[in-house]
Design an enzyme around this catalytic site. Structure first.
Site, mmCIF file in Angstrom:
data_model
loop_
_atom_site.group_PDB
_atom_site.id
_atom_site.type_symbol
_atom_site.label_atom_id
_atom_site.label_comp_id
_atom_site.label_asym_id
_atom_site.label_seq_id
_atom_site.Cartn_x
_atom_site.Cartn_y
_atom_site.Cartn_z
ATOM 1 C CG HIS A 1 45.847 -0.430 8.331
ATOM 2 N ND1 HIS A 1 45.587 -1.563 7.573
ATOM 3 C CD2 HIS A 1 45.357 0.619 7.618
ATOM 4 C CE1 HIS A 1 44.984 -1.213 6.456
ATOM 5 N NE2 HIS A 1 44.829 0.098 6.462
ATOM 6 C CG LEU B 1 58.750 -17.992 12.655
ATOM 7 C CD1 LEU B 1 58.009 -19.053 11.853
ATOM 8 C CD2 LEU B 1 57.792 -17.284 13.612
ATOM 9 C CG ASP C 1 40.719 -9.006 3.385
ATOM 10 O OD1 ASP C 1 40.965 -7.782 3.346
ATOM 11 O OD2 ASP C 1 39.737 -9.513 2.805
#
Length: 225
Positions: A29, A122, A12
């Site tokens: 962004h 991962l 966020d």
């Protein structure tokens, strides 16, 4: 020391960072992608097996169409430029959510998943068009259609995360203390850390501090020690 296999992150603050520093939400962004790369490296170094990133929620469709298009264009460029590097590092990409994108993006996501599906170092679970309430409703509908008993174990089989362990740790950046319809079932016993920094300002040191704090927590899971 608590084991840590799965970290989930609500990233966020990108838009607010962009407006504050560049007078553009889109700039935030773009800056947030650099933070993602840093967090992936720390996750690899610390042998974290699952990293779930809340990238776009079912509610985010309410945003201006120009911002939505910019976000998806960023994602396309990221995959084009980085998927081979992720694959070389034995990273698996898994999309969780209800795919509702352009043909081009859907194909690119599918290609990226197929390319990396056997990797083990991962697993990055990219939550795209994801909403926990819709996920639960969808699972209940499948249970009913298949005439399965409404049990906890049966429900888990039809969640979008059915092959992913529940996260031990959830981090939300941006100085906002809410879950925003994210993994409501899966985080029943997850340790939650709310971070004041906006996502583009979140760095490796911040991540490591939270990891170390998590490892020292006494986790009873409802019992009395």
């Amino acid at each position: 020391m608590n084991p840590l296999n799965h970290v989930a992150i609500i990233m966020d603050g990108n838009g607010r960072w962009g407006l504050k520093n560049k007078n553009s939400r889109n700039a935030g962004h773009k800056a947030g992608l650099k933070t993602i790369e840093k967090i992936i490296k720390v996750s690899l170094d610390n042998k974290i097996r699952h990293l779930t990133l809340y990238a776009f929620s079912t509610e985010n469709w309410k945003r201006p169409i120009k911002e939505i298009n910019y976000l998806f264009n960023l994602l396309e460029k990221f995959l084009y430029n980085k998927i081979d590097n992720l694959n070389r590092n034995k990273i698996k990409l898994k999309v969780i959510g209800f795919k509702k994108f352009s043909v081009k993006l859907n194909q690119l996501l599918l290609k990226s998943e197929k390319l990396t599906r056997n990797n083990k170092s991962l697993q990055i679970n990219l939550a795209l068009n994801y909403g926990s309430k819709l996920e639960l409703i969808n699972a209940f509908k499948i249970l009913k259609k298949k005439n399965k008993a409404f049990t906890e174990n049966n429900l888990k089989k039809f969640l979008l995360t059915k092959e992913i362990p529940d996260p031990e740790l959830l981090i939300r950046t941006g100085n906002t203390k809410r879950l925003s319809n994210f993994m409501l079932w899966q985080i029943a016993y997850t340790e939650i850390f709310f971070e004041k920094k906006l996502w583009p300002d979140f760095n490796e040191k911040d991540f490591l501090q939270i990891i170390n704090s998590y490892k020292k927590i006494k986790r009873n899971f409802g019992s009395v020690s």
